[in-house]
Design a protein around this motif. Sequence first.
Motif, short mmCIF file in Angstrom:
data_model
loop_
_atom_site.label_atom_id
_atom_site.label_comp_id
_atom_site.label_asym_id
_atom_site.label_seq_id
_atom_site.Cartn_x
_atom_site.Cartn_y
_atom_site.Cartn_z
N HIS A 1 -12.42 -10.77 -1.04
CA HIS A 1 -13.82 -10.93 -0.24
C HIS A 1 -13.77 -11.28 1.01
O HIS A 1 -14.54 -10.81 2.07
CB HIS A 1 -14.74 -11.83 -1.11
CG HIS A 1 -16.07 -11.90 -0.72
ND1 HIS A 1 -16.81 -12.65 0.36
CD2 HIS A 1 -17.26 -11.30 -1.15
CE1 HIS A 1 -17.93 -12.47 0.43
NE2 HIS A 1 -18.27 -11.68 -0.42
N ALA A 2 -13.05 -12.36 1.52
CA ALA A 2 -12.48 -12.69 2.86
C ALA A 2 -12.16 -11.43 3.69
O ALA A 2 -12.92 -11.49 4.96
CB ALA A 2 -12.00 -14.11 3.02
N VAL A 3 -11.33 -10.88 3.35
CA VAL A 3 -10.67 -9.88 4.10
C VAL A 3 -11.52 -8.74 4.35
O VAL A 3 -11.71 -8.26 5.67
CB VAL A 3 -9.25 -9.51 3.50
CG1 VAL A 3 -8.87 -8.26 4.24
CG2 VAL A 3 -8.32 -10.41 3.45
N LEU A 4 -12.48 -8.58 3.43
CA LEU A 4 -13.28 -7.32 3.66
C LEU A 4 -14.53 -7.91 4.53
O LEU A 4 -14.89 -7.05 5.45
CB LEU A 4 -14.11 -7.15 2.22
CG LEU A 4 -13.28 -6.60 1.19
CD1 LEU A 4 -14.17 -6.15 -0.20
CD2 LEU A 4 -13.08 -4.76 1.82
N ASN A 5 -15.02 -9.14 4.37
CA ASN A 5 -15.90 -9.72 5.36
C ASN A 5 -15.22 -9.52 6.92
O ASN A 5 -16.02 -9.27 7.66
CB ASN A 5 -16.23 -11.08 5.11
CG ASN A 5 -17.13 -11.79 5.95
OD1 ASN A 5 -18.59 -11.12 5.90
ND2 ASN A 5 -16.97 -12.52 6.54
N ASN A 6 -13.97 -10.01 6.93
CA ASN A 6 -13.33 -9.95 8.34
C ASN A 6 -13.37 -8.51 8.75
O ASN A 6 -13.05 -8.37 10.15
CB ASN A 6 -11.81 -10.67 8.33
CG ASN A 6 -12.07 -12.10 8.08
OD1 ASN A 6 -13.01 -12.60 8.26
ND2 ASN A 6 -11.00 -12.66 7.77
N VAL B 268 0.87 -1.41 0.19
CA VAL B 268 0.02 0.02 0.05
C VAL B 268 0.86 1.38 0.04
O VAL B 268 0.92 2.14 -0.78
CB VAL B 268 -0.91 0.09 1.09
CG1 VAL B 268 -1.73 1.45 1.27
CG2 VAL B 268 -2.08 -1.09 1.35
N GLU B 269 1.88 1.12 0.66
CA GLU B 269 2.71 2.42 0.92
C GLU B 269 3.42 2.58 -0.19
O GLU B 269 3.54 3.83 -0.61
CB GLU B 269 3.70 2.30 2.08
CG GLU B 269 4.98 3.04 2.14
CD GLU B 269 4.21 4.49 2.64
OE1 GLU B 269 5.15 5.49 2.23
OE2 GLU B 269 3.29 4.85 3.05
N ALA C 11 -4.00 -6.33 0.20
CA ALA C 11 -3.72 -4.86 -0.04
C ALA C 11 -5.20 -4.21 -0.51
O ALA C 11 -5.29 -3.04 -0.13
CB ALA C 11 -2.60 -4.47 -0.61
N THR C 12 -5.43 -4.99 -1.62
CA THR C 12 -6.56 -4.34 -2.39
C THR C 12 -7.81 -4.19 -1.37
O THR C 12 -8.60 -3.25 -1.47
CB THR C 12 -6.86 -5.26 -3.68
OG1 THR C 12 -5.66 -5.26 -4.30
CG2 THR C 12 -8.01 -4.70 -4.29
N ALA C 13 -8.15 -5.36 -0.81
CA ALA C 13 -9.02 -5.08 0.39
C ALA C 13 -8.95 -4.00 1.24
O ALA C 13 -10.10 -3.35 1.61
CB ALA C 13 -9.21 -6.48 1.18
N PHE C 14 -7.68 -3.99 1.95
CA PHE C 14 -7.56 -2.76 2.79
C PHE C 14 -7.66 -1.27 2.14
O PHE C 14 -8.57 -0.52 2.75
CB PHE C 14 -6.19 -2.88 3.12
CG PHE C 14 -5.78 -1.50 3.96
CD1 PHE C 14 -6.06 -1.39 5.29
CD2 PHE C 14 -5.05 -0.32 3.29
CE1 PHE C 14 -5.69 -0.22 5.89
CE2 PHE C 14 -4.77 0.76 4.11
CZ PHE C 14 -4.95 0.71 5.48
N ILE D 249 -7.14 1.21 -6.23
CA ILE D 249 -7.39 -0.27 -6.12
C ILE D 249 -6.96 -1.10 -7.47
O ILE D 249 -6.48 -2.40 -7.49
CB ILE D 249 -9.14 -0.12 -6.11
CG1 ILE D 249 -9.63 0.41 -4.74
CG2 ILE D 249 -9.83 -1.76 -6.33
CD1 ILE D 249 -11.33 0.56 -4.75
N SER D 250 -7.02 -0.04 -8.67
CA SER D 250 -6.75 -1.10 -9.80
C SER D 250 -5.13 -1.46 -9.89
O SER D 250 -4.83 -2.39 -10.47
CB SER D 250 -7.38 -0.24 -11.12
OG SER D 250 -6.42 1.03 -11.07
N SER D 251 -4.58 -0.53 -9.35
CA SER D 251 -2.95 -0.74 -9.24
C SER D 251 -2.51 -1.87 -8.25
O SER D 251 -1.93 -2.70 -9.07
CB SER D 251 -2.26 0.60 -8.81
OG SER D 251 -2.59 1.56 -9.46
#
Length: 201
Positions: free
Chosen positions: A80-85, A15-16, A139-142, A35-37
């Motif tokens: 999807h799983a990380v977003l759910n968490n 992310v950084e 990282a995308t989910a974050f 997000i796309s990157s």
Amino acid sequence: MEITDNQNNAVDNIVEMVVSVIGHDSREIDTTEAISSTARLAGSFLFRSFELKVNDAKPGTVMLSEEANTKGPQLVNITHAVLNNMGVQIDNEKMSNGNQEQANSNFIDVIEKIQSPALDIMKKNDLNFEQMAQSAAIATAFIIQQSSNITPEQGFGTAINHYIEGTKTFPPDFGNKTDKKYTSEENKKTNSESKPWWKFW
């Protein structure tokens, strides 16, 4: 699927790095581009893990493969799983309405800027290409979770589109084409240091 400590350590670095390279000195980055990157990076590194035998393919060439069809969905499932968490629920009905954004940037332009510093992060954390792709999916989910100006469904749809693009596009060779040099010193921050600041808009 078990995510290792090294993979989790790589997430903040990814992310950084993306904010530093794509966001330039302002450290402000368009949400869709962020997000796309990371999604393109995840897809592209997963593509490299396939070790396809290709002769004379040019960067940007569409490369269809059974590996992309079978392994590509793992990136979607991880996000999807990380977003759910994180407590972010995806409404499947909204997803079915084509609720996503397409990046304005060119795949090759973005990957040329971020893949070499991403390779440094991968090596630093002793990961292989597939493991690094999984870290980029986290990282995308974050980024989706942190982005207040789009819906989770828009962010998730954007990620899915660019996962597909990354896993089915022949990448450029590794080089040093970056707008802002992301040095190894920038990813040596310890947990005791304050979190880096950035803004998604």
